[in-house]
Design a protein around this motif. Structure first.
Motif, PDB file in Angstrom:
ATOM      1  N   GLN A 148       0.849  -1.184   0.000  1.00 31.69           N
ATOM      2  CA  GLN A 148       0.000   0.000   0.000  1.00 31.69           C
ATOM      3  C   GLN A 148       0.887   1.236   0.000  1.00 31.69           C
ATOM      4  N   THR A 149       0.633   2.154  -0.919  1.00 33.29           N
ATOM      5  CA  THR A 149       1.495   3.333  -1.060  1.00 33.29           C
ATOM      6  C   THR A 149       0.792   4.635  -0.705  1.00 33.29           C
ATOM      7  N   GLU A 150      -0.499   4.608  -0.443  1.00 31.84           N
ATOM      8  CA  GLU A 150      -1.211   5.823  -0.080  1.00 31.84           C
ATOM      9  C   GLU A 150      -2.393   5.485   0.813  1.00 31.84           C
ATOM     10  N   GLY A 151      -2.941   6.529   1.455  1.00 28.57           N
ATOM     11  CA  GLY A 151      -4.076   6.324   2.335  1.00 28.57           C
ATOM     12  C   GLY A 151      -3.654   6.055   3.771  1.00 28.57           C
ATOM     13  N   ALA A 152      -4.590   5.530   4.556  1.00 29.86           N
ATOM     14  CA  ALA A 152      -4.359   5.283   5.977  1.00 29.86           C
ATOM     15  C   ALA A 152      -4.200   3.794   6.244  1.00 29.86           C
ATOM     16  N   VAL A 153      -3.396   3.492   7.257  1.00 23.80           N
ATOM     17  CA  VAL A 153      -3.216   2.114   7.716  1.00 23.80           C
ATOM     18  C   VAL A 153      -3.316   2.125   9.241  1.00 23.80           C
ATOM     19  N   VAL A 154      -3.351   0.944   9.816  1.00 21.55           N
ATOM     20  CA  VAL A 154      -3.387   0.814  11.272  1.00 21.55           C
ATOM     21  C   VAL A 154      -1.970   0.708  11.793  1.00 21.55           C
ATOM     22  N   CYS A 155      -1.624   1.513  12.793  1.00 25.37           N
ATOM     23  CA  CYS A 155      -0.298   1.452  13.403  1.00 25.37           C
ATOM     24  C   CYS A 155      -0.050   0.042  13.927  1.00 25.37           C
ATOM     25  N   SER A 156       1.109  -0.523  13.616  1.00 24.53           N
ATOM     26  CA  SER A 156       1.408  -1.898  13.989  1.00 24.53           C
ATOM     27  C   SER A 156       1.673  -2.064  15.474  1.00 24.53           C
ATOM     28  N   SER A 157       1.754  -0.934  16.216  1.00 25.51           N
ATOM     29  CA  SER A 157       1.971  -1.033  17.658  1.00 25.51           C
ATOM     30  C   SER A 157       0.712  -0.760  18.469  1.00 25.51           C
ATOM     31  N   CYS A 158       0.066   0.398  18.212  1.00 24.47           N
ATOM     32  CA  CYS A 158      -1.048   0.796  19.078  1.00 24.47           C
ATOM     33  C   CYS A 158      -2.409   0.627  18.429  1.00 24.47           C
ATOM     34  N   ALA A 184       6.131   9.243   9.320  1.00 27.69           N
ATOM     35  CA  ALA A 184       7.416   8.829   9.891  1.00 27.69           C
ATOM     36  C   ALA A 184       7.258   8.263  11.294  1.00 27.69           C
ATOM     37  N   THR A 185       6.319   8.843  12.065  1.00 27.30           N
ATOM     38  CA  THR A 185       6.076   8.369  13.427  1.00 27.30           C
ATOM     39  C   THR A 185       4.577   8.370  13.703  1.00 27.30           C
ATOM     40  N   CYS A 186       4.159   7.536  14.629  1.00 28.53           N
ATOM     41  CA  CYS A 186       2.764   7.511  15.072  1.00 28.53           C
ATOM     42  C   CYS A 186       2.577   8.576  16.150  1.00 28.53           C
ATOM     43  N   LEU A 187       1.618   9.468  15.956  1.00 25.72           N
ATOM     44  CA  LEU A 187       1.398  10.545  16.929  1.00 25.72           C
ATOM     45  C   LEU A 187       0.849  10.023  18.243  1.00 25.72           C
ATOM     46  N   ASN A 188       0.270   8.820  18.230  1.00 19.32           N
ATOM     47  CA  ASN A 188      -0.308   8.273  19.458  1.00 19.32           C
ATOM     48  C   ASN A 188       0.727   7.584  20.343  1.00 19.32           C
ATOM     49  N   ARG A 246       4.840  -0.473  27.377  1.00 22.12           N
ATOM     50  CA  ARG A 246       5.368   0.412  26.335  1.00 22.12           C
ATOM     51  C   ARG A 246       5.120  -0.216  24.977  1.00 22.12           C
ATOM     52  N   PRO A 247       4.917   0.601  23.943  1.00 23.73           N
ATOM     53  CA  PRO A 247       4.601   0.031  22.623  1.00 23.73           C
ATOM     54  C   PRO A 247       5.780  -0.711  22.019  1.00 23.73           C
ATOM     55  N   GLU A 248       5.462  -1.706  21.223  1.00 21.59           N
ATOM     56  CA  GLU A 248       6.501  -2.440  20.516  1.00 21.59           C
ATOM     57  C   GLU A 248       7.158  -1.530  19.479  1.00 21.59           C
ATOM     58  N   ARG A 249       8.469  -1.686  19.311  1.00 22.63           N
ATOM     59  CA  ARG A 249       9.221  -0.870  18.365  1.00 22.63           C
ATOM     60  C   ARG A 249       9.643  -1.708  17.161  1.00 22.63           C
ATOM     61  N   LEU A 250      10.068  -1.017  16.129  1.00 20.70           N
ATOM     62  CA  LEU A 250      10.509  -1.698  14.917  1.00 20.70           C
ATOM     63  C   LEU A 250      11.710  -2.592  15.189  1.00 20.70           C
ATOM     64  N   ASP A 251      12.608  -2.142  16.065  1.00 23.37           N
ATOM     65  CA  ASP A 251      13.784  -2.962  16.341  1.00 23.37           C
ATOM     66  C   ASP A 251      13.408  -4.280  17.023  1.00 23.37           C
ATOM     67  N   HIS A 252      12.271  -4.321  17.717  1.00 23.10           N
ATOM     68  CA  HIS A 252      11.817  -5.587  18.289  1.00 23.10           C
ATOM     69  C   HIS A 252      11.513  -6.599  17.182  1.00 23.10           C
ATOM     70  N   LEU A 253      10.881  -6.144  16.111  1.00 22.68           N
ATOM     71  CA  LEU A 253      10.588  -7.038  14.996  1.00 22.68           C
ATOM     72  C   LEU A 253      11.877  -7.517  14.324  1.00 22.68           C
ATOM     73  N   LEU A 254      12.862  -6.633  14.220  1.00 24.81           N
ATOM     74  CA  LEU A 254      14.135  -7.019  13.617  1.00 24.81           C
ATOM     75  C   LEU A 254      14.866  -8.038  14.491  1.00 24.81           C
ATOM     76  N   ILE A 255      14.831  -7.830  15.804  1.00 24.54           N
ATOM     77  CA  ILE A 255      15.450  -8.799  16.719  1.00 24.54           C
ATOM     78  C   ILE A 255      14.712 -10.129  16.652  1.00 24.54           C
ATOM     79  N   ALA A 256      13.382 -10.067  16.514  1.00 20.94           N
ATOM     80  CA  ALA A 256      12.597 -11.295  16.406  1.00 20.94           C
ATOM     81  C   ALA A 256      13.002 -12.087  15.170  1.00 20.94           C
ATOM     82  N   LEU A 257      13.181 -11.408  14.052  1.00 20.85           N
ATOM     83  CA  LEU A 257      13.628 -12.091  12.838  1.00 20.85           C
ATOM     84  C   LEU A 257      15.007 -12.711  13.043  1.00 20.85           C
ATOM     85  N   ALA A 258      15.875 -12.000  13.768  1.00 21.50           N
ATOM     86  CA  ALA A 258      17.202 -12.541  14.061  1.00 21.50           C
ATOM     87  C   ALA A 258      17.106 -13.789  14.939  1.00 21.50           C
TER      88      ALA A 258
END
Length: 286
Positions: A5-15, A24-28, A253-265
């Motif tokens: 998806q390249t435009e429009g709204a999506v659901v934040c993967s954390s909150c 760039a960042t979730c305001l919530n 605290r909300p999950e961060r992107l680096d958590h997903l990267l560590i999970a893949l590792a």
């Protein structure tokens, strides 16, 4: 189906709040790149756990069948809990842990691989039932990435504890208190999920979650004390590892992107541990 998806709204993967796909960042919650480069909707289709439960059950089932095939005519058909059990040589080859593999053969990486192997039909069935019960609930609280980390860390802690006890406490009169010479199974990681849920209940003040997780841990712990062949040190180590990992990552605290990267590792390291076990184990079995 797999379109980005390249435009429009999506659901934040954390909150779970609506954000722009290019934000760039979730305001919530403050998460960076909440739309995951436009792939957040695709990942959401995998479920709240991003398909982790399906990955565990599929991988454990496939590896169980492979160890049975490797065993051939050496498949054990003993009592109820040892029905359709792979032979020890096949489990060793695919990455069983314990005092003998870790300290006798220097196969330290098996603390990562052993949690994906199982020693019998009921063993794998019961463990996968508990994974399906606990992993989605943990993912709802900690997020999918942190759940993978919890699962992996707990398994490693459990098998380190069991392997070390298998060397230090081999003199104990009761088998249940000696640690394990050989050990496999997802139960160390399952106890880790319980430990993480206990910490969440304490951290959030939700006594119902804490009480239920403690109740499950006590029930399974007592079962391990009365049934032969249960790796109690792996259970205890997994529980402590999951509790401490949950505390470090703080479920409030909300999950961060680096958590997903560590999970893949973590998943990649587990897969590499199984590959290394097979590659380096074949010469040792000849």
């Amino acid at each position: 189906m797999f379109k980005r998806q390249t435009e429009g709204a999506v659901v934040c993967s954390s909150c779970g709040t609506l954000v722009g796909v290019r934000d760039a960042t979730c305001l919530n919650c403050g998460r960076r790149n909440p739309g995951l480069w436009g792939y957040a909707p695709l990942l959401r289709r995998l479920g709240q756990d991003l398909g982790f439960v399906s990955l565990i059950t599929t991988a454990c089932g496939v590896l169980y069948v492979l160890t049975l095939l490797m065993s051939g005519q050496r498949i054990r058909m003993g009592g109820l809990f040892s029905m359709l059990s792979p032979d020890m040589a096949s489990l060793f080859l695919f990455g069983a842990s314990g005092a003998v593999p870790v300290f006798g053969y220097g196969r330290w990486w098996t603390v990562l691989s052993a949690g994906w192997l199982h020693g019998g039909l009921l063993h794998v069935v019961f463990n996968m039932m508990w994974v399906r019960q606990l992993a989605p609930a943990t993912a709802d609280i900690y997020g999918p990435g942190r759940t993978v980390i919890l699962y992996t860390v707990a398994g490693v802690c459990g098998f380190i504890a069991s392997s070390a006890a298998g060397v230090v406490l081999v003199w104990m009169p009761l088998p249940m208190l000696r640690g394990a010479q050989f050990t496999v199974g997802a139960s160390a990681a399952i106890f880790g999920l319980l430990g993480a849920l206990v910490y969440y209940g304490r951290r959030s003040g939700m006594s119902a979650v804490r009480s239920q997780a403690v109740g499950y841990a006590i029930m399974l712990g007592l079962f391990g004390l009365v049934m032969p062949g249960i790796d109690n040190f792996a259970h205890a180590g997994g529980f402590v590892g999951g509790y401490l990992a949950g505390r470090i990552m703080d479920p409030l605290r909300p999950e961060r992107l680096d958590h997903l990267l560590i999970a893949l590792a973590c998943l990649a390291a587990s897969a590499l541990a199984i590959v290394a076990s097979i590659a380096l184990g074949l010469p040792q079995l000849r």
